[in-house]
Design a protein around this motif. Structure first.
Motif, PDB file in Angstrom:
ATOM      1  N   ARG B  15     -15.732   0.422   2.418  1.00  0.00           N
ATOM      2  CA  ARG B  15     -14.536  -0.194   2.794  1.00  0.00           C
ATOM      3  C   ARG B  15     -14.796  -1.858   2.645  1.00  0.00           C
ATOM      4  O   ARG B  15     -13.670  -2.372   2.105  1.00  0.00           O
ATOM      5  CB  ARG B  15     -13.945   0.274   3.876  1.00  0.00           C
ATOM      6  CG  ARG B  15     -12.467   0.293   4.003  1.00  0.00           C
ATOM      7  CD  ARG B  15     -12.131   1.147   5.389  1.00  0.00           C
ATOM      8  NE  ARG B  15     -12.114   2.453   5.186  1.00  0.00           N
ATOM      9  CZ  ARG B  15     -12.430   3.344   6.147  1.00  0.00           C
ATOM     10  NH1 ARG B  15     -12.199   3.114   7.234  1.00  0.00           N
ATOM     11  NH2 ARG B  15     -12.506   4.945   5.882  1.00  0.00           N
ATOM     12  N   LEU B  18     -15.076  -2.966  -0.752  1.00  0.00           N
ATOM     13  CA  LEU B  18     -13.957  -2.747  -1.589  1.00  0.00           C
ATOM     14  C   LEU B  18     -12.560  -3.119  -1.216  1.00  0.00           C
ATOM     15  O   LEU B  18     -11.722  -3.258  -2.132  1.00  0.00           O
ATOM     16  CB  LEU B  18     -14.130  -1.470  -2.216  1.00  0.00           C
ATOM     17  CG  LEU B  18     -15.363  -0.922  -2.893  1.00  0.00           C
ATOM     18  CD1 LEU B  18     -15.169   0.402  -3.675  1.00  0.00           C
ATOM     19  CD2 LEU B  18     -15.538  -1.963  -4.350  1.00  0.00           C
ATOM     20  N   LYS B  19     -12.520  -3.046  -0.131  1.00  0.00           N
ATOM     21  CA  LYS B  19     -11.111  -3.281   0.534  1.00  0.00           C
ATOM     22  C   LYS B  19     -10.269  -4.338   0.173  1.00  0.00           C
ATOM     23  O   LYS B  19      -9.274  -4.299  -0.284  1.00  0.00           O
ATOM     24  CB  LYS B  19     -11.065  -3.068   2.029  1.00  0.00           C
ATOM     25  CG  LYS B  19      -9.691  -2.945   2.816  1.00  0.00           C
ATOM     26  CD  LYS B  19      -9.399  -1.297   2.936  1.00  0.00           C
ATOM     27  CE  LYS B  19      -7.887  -1.133   3.237  1.00  0.00           C
ATOM     28  NZ  LYS B  19      -7.614   0.368   3.410  1.00  0.00           N
ATOM     29  N   GLU B  20     -11.098  -5.321   0.026  1.00  0.00           N
ATOM     30  CA  GLU B  20     -10.488  -6.739  -0.077  1.00  0.00           C
ATOM     31  C   GLU B  20     -11.017  -7.244  -1.851  1.00  0.00           C
ATOM     32  O   GLU B  20     -10.762  -8.253  -2.111  1.00  0.00           O
ATOM     33  CB  GLU B  20     -11.065  -7.618   0.603  1.00  0.00           C
ATOM     34  CG  GLU B  20     -10.523  -7.584   1.881  1.00  0.00           C
ATOM     35  CD  GLU B  20      -9.055  -7.643   2.122  1.00  0.00           C
ATOM     36  OE1 GLU B  20      -8.386  -8.710   1.667  1.00  0.00           O
ATOM     37  OE2 GLU B  20      -8.360  -6.754   2.930  1.00  0.00           O
ATOM     38  N   ALA B  21     -11.466  -6.047  -2.523  1.00  0.00           N
ATOM     39  CA  ALA B  21     -11.954  -6.548  -3.860  1.00  0.00           C
ATOM     40  C   ALA B  21     -10.597  -6.831  -4.650  1.00  0.00           C
ATOM     41  O   ALA B  21      -9.600  -6.368  -4.604  1.00  0.00           O
ATOM     42  CB  ALA B  21     -12.560  -5.297  -4.437  1.00  0.00           C
ATOM     43  N   SER B  22     -11.181  -7.773  -5.466  1.00  0.00           N
ATOM     44  CA  SER B  22      -9.840  -8.153  -6.289  1.00  0.00           C
ATOM     45  C   SER B  22     -10.456  -8.569  -7.677  1.00  0.00           C
ATOM     46  O   SER B  22     -11.438  -8.869  -7.796  1.00  0.00           O
ATOM     47  CB  SER B  22      -9.224  -9.746  -5.644  1.00  0.00           C
ATOM     48  OG  SER B  22      -7.997 -10.036  -6.475  1.00  0.00           O
ATOM     49  N   GLU B  23      -9.780  -8.253  -8.582  1.00  0.00           N
ATOM     50  CA  GLU B  23     -10.018  -8.429  -9.851  1.00  0.00           C
ATOM     51  C   GLU B  23      -8.934  -8.869 -10.877  1.00  0.00           C
ATOM     52  O   GLU B  23      -7.737  -8.290 -10.660  1.00  0.00           O
ATOM     53  CB  GLU B  23     -10.678  -7.266 -10.732  1.00  0.00           C
ATOM     54  CG  GLU B  23     -10.939  -7.133 -12.024  1.00  0.00           C
ATOM     55  CD  GLU B  23     -12.292  -7.215 -12.469  1.00  0.00           C
ATOM     56  OE1 GLU B  23     -13.149  -6.765 -11.630  1.00  0.00           O
ATOM     57  OE2 GLU B  23     -12.877  -7.615 -13.477  1.00  0.00           O
TER      58      GLU B  23
END
Lengths: 189, 518
Positions: B15, B18-23
């Motif tokens: 979490r 990946l929770k704050e993952a940005s692409e």
């Protein structure tokens, strides 16, 4: 980026294109990352993102300020992704998985050792059922009964799919780790 | 079994990762979104804002430019053939130029004719552009040389125009025009012209310049040249970027992908129809004698204070024509004209014997005769004549035939069930105006009392309600066979209200007919 969330929402409610663009600029990256997690490739992820934003703009009127905007946006994206999977009939026949545990637990890996893109890829490589349930349970934080309801499957299926996802992820990451530690670490993704 | 804390650890890690993952999504995503948003907005309006597209305006400007150039070329070529025609000068320009030069006319006339001719040439010289002016000047000079009417006038010619002035505006042109007019007296033309004026101008001026000397009349060339200047000034238009753009909103219904499909017309139910039918019927006038003949009511001898009698239906018929219109799939409205021959009989109601002549009459006959306006009627009992003269009332059943003729004008609405099927059913209802034509009352003794509408016993017209049920069988697309059951009942009395008789005819009938649909 500094922005006033309420003004942004208000602008979107007025179908102001600038506000719509700003909303996209602010949240597009995070939401695209979600899309990538729920799909198998970038093209599908882009489709989902596009559909999701159209839904967001269409239904922005239903957004009340009683919850964080990002939470609402994420839920729209997740639902759109699930719809997308349903349409492609990926979620039709999710079965209980009989886990043949070989008794040798995979070594826990630390995710800090991996790049985000690697993590994304290992998720994308999961079987679609596992991938979806892993996302819903581990990342989005839904409970198994909620997932079962959402996907129209049994709670047991959700649990077993998740367990499998977890096992597969461990395996893959261990492999990746060995790979990373080796000489071909700088593999371009 | 795994430690729950481990599980949490596992999920927390993911979490967190990946929770704050940005692409960053590719640009194409937003373009797609925008396109769809545009599409949605357009759907709402259906009207694409084509006038907002700059391409359209470029195209329009190009066409306008082509037309303008073509127009100038055309007018020039025209002038080349007919030099007397002024260069594309408008009527207003002519008038203005003439008006302006009018004030100068007297002076011009007073001065030498040659001087005016000179003015003309000077004007020409003045307006030449820097480039083309040289050749034009040459030709002008040649002209001047050829004229040679006043050498002294040639010398003051200034050629300011040749030097050129870069400011070519309509205002300047107007000023030039004015100047041209004013300077006539001093035989000095001072006209500033743009060096960028079209070559055409010079050519056309040259044409006029050569023409000018031929006219010995001083005024004409001066005017012509003033006009041509004006015209040229107008022709050297502003650049397009300086033009005012007058927008006109046009709403064009534009849906390129839509194939307009002609709606397939269902088997069209005809809108209008006409019908002819014959209706055997049972007609009952429901005739009642409201009171006994006046004489008897006062007669003690009479046991009858009132009369009793009934009308019996007789075999009747009606010939009907109808015209109808279909208002909708189910509803229709029809009107018609019918002739009704209503036969009936009246039975009972006493008997009257006249003391004078022993003639007998039924109370109905008696009543009817009493109503008749003819003063010499044999049965005048209204005035008590009978009573006082020993007429006798005999209570006896006697039948008289009582036949009516009516002209009927029905207006009916119809609701049709299964209008598209071979056999359809219609429920009809409406009103009918019955126009009284005549009544014949034939007594047992064979006497016939005929009453016409003009006798004013019967109402000319009484209203009846009508209702019916019609079966219609489709024989072809145009022909239908109809069988209609009808019931008609008068709502007003057939007699005038002040009479002692009352009649509310009713009729049952079944009409057979054919209908033709247009």
């Amino acid at each position: 980026m500094t922005f006033n969330e309420q003004e942004l929402v208000q602008g979107c409610k007025q179908r102001n294109r600038t506000a719509q663009r700003q909303l996209y600029d602010v949240f597009g990256g995070k939401l695209f990352a979600i899309c990538l997690r729920y799909t198998k490739n970038r093209i599908d992820a882009e489709d989902v993102l596009q559909d999701a934003f159209i839904k967001i703009y269409e239904n922005i009127d239903s957004f009340r300020n009683d919850s964080p905007l990002e939470y609402w946006l994420r839920s729209v994206v997740v639902n759109t992704a699930l719809n997308h999977l349903r349409q492609q009939k990926h979620l039709k026949d999710l079965d209980d998985i009989d886990l043949h545990h070989n008794g040798i637990a995979d070594k826990e890996v630390t995710l800090g050792d991996f790049q985000l893109r690697q993590l994304m890829e290992v998720i994308q490589e999961l079987p679609i059922g596992c991938q979806t349930i892993f996302n819903l349970y581990a990342i989005e934080g839904y409970q198994h009964n909620e997932i079962a309801q959402k996907l129209g499957i049994s709670e047991g299926t959700s649990k077993s799919q998740y367990a499998r996802a977890r096992g597969l992820l461990q395996q893959k990451l261990n492999k990746e780790k060995r790979f990373n530690d080796g000489s071909v670490r700088d593999k371009q993704f | 079994m795994m430690d729950p804390s481990e599980i949490n650890n596992f999920e927390d890690q993911w979490r967190k990762a990946l929770k704050e993952a940005s692409e960053a999504p590719p640009q194409s995503v937003w373009e797609g979104i925008e396109a769809r948003l545009d599409q949605q907005e357009d759907k709402g309006m259906i009207l694409p804002l084509w006038w907002q597209s700059p391409k359209i305006w470029y195209a329009a400007a190009s066409i306008a430019a082509l037309l303008l150039v073509g127009g100038i070329w055309y007018s020039n070529s025209k002038n080349g053939i007919k030099p007397n025609v002024e260069i594309a000068s408008t009527q207003t320009a002519k008038e203005r130029a003439t008006a302006e030069s009018d004030s100068q006319t007297a002076v011009a006339v007073n001065s030498a004719a040659a001087a005016s001719a000179q003015i003309a040439s000077e004007n020409n010289v003045a307006e030449y552009s820097a480039k083309s002016g040289k050749s034009a000047n040459q030709s002008n000079r040649e002209v001047l040389a050829a004229v040679k009417q006043s050498e002294s006038n040639v010398s003051p010619t200034r050629q300011n125009g040749v030097e050129g002035n870069s400011a070519a505006t309509i205002a300047a042109a107007k000023e030039a025009d004015n100047q041209a007019t004013i300077d006539k007296n001093s035989t000095l033309a001072k006209v500033d012209k743009s060096p960028s004026a079209p070559i055409n101008k010079a050519n056309s001026n040259a044409v006029i310049a050569t023409e000018a000397p031929e006219n010995t009349n001083s005024l004409v060339p001066a005017t012509a040249i003033a006009e041509s200047e004006m015209a040229l000034a107008m022709l050297s238009a502003l650049p397009y970027s300086d033009l005012d753009v007058h927008m006109q909103k046009r709403y064009i219904f534009f849906r390129p992908d839509l194939k307009v499909e002609e709606p397939v017309e269902p088997l069209k139910s005809r809108d209008y129809y006409a019908a002819l039918s014959l209706m055997p019927a049972s007609f009952n006038p429901n005739l009642k004698v409201k009171e006994a003949p006046l004489g008897f009511t006062n007669q003690n001898l009479s046991s009858k204070k009132s009369v009793s009698g009934t009308s019996e239906s007789g075999v009747s018929y009606a010939v009907q024509t109808q015209g109808g219109v279909k208002l909708s799939k189910h509803w229709s409205l029809e009107m018609g004209v019918s002739y009704l021959k209503g036969n009936s009989s009246y039975e009972g109601g006493g008997y009257v014997l006249s003391a004078f002549n022993n003639r007998s009459a039924n109370v109905l006959e008696n009543a009817l005769a009493g109503l008749a306006p003819t003063p010499n009627n044999a049965y005048q009992d209204k005035n008590g004549f009978f009573a006082n003269n020993g007429a006798l009332y005999i209570d006896v059943a006697k039948t008289v035939s009582n036949n009516y003729q009516y002209l009927q004008l029905p207006v009916q609405a119809g609701f049709t069930i299964y209008p598209e099927k071979k056999l359809s059913y219609s429920v009809l209802g409406g009103m009918m105006a019955n126009f009284f034509l005549s009544n014949e009352l034939e007594s047992a003794s064979g006497e016939i009392i005929t009453t016409k509408a003009s006798d004013e016993i019967y109402r000319h017209m009484n209203w009846a309600a009508t209702t019916g049920l019609r079966f219609s069988y489709k024989l072809s697309s145009k022909w239908n066979a109809n069988l209609t059951g009808s019931y008609q009942k008068s709502v007003t009395s057939g007699f005038r209200s002040n009479q002692s008789l009352d009649s509310r005819p009713q009729l049952y009938g079944v009409s057979w007919g054919m209908r033709y649909s247009f």
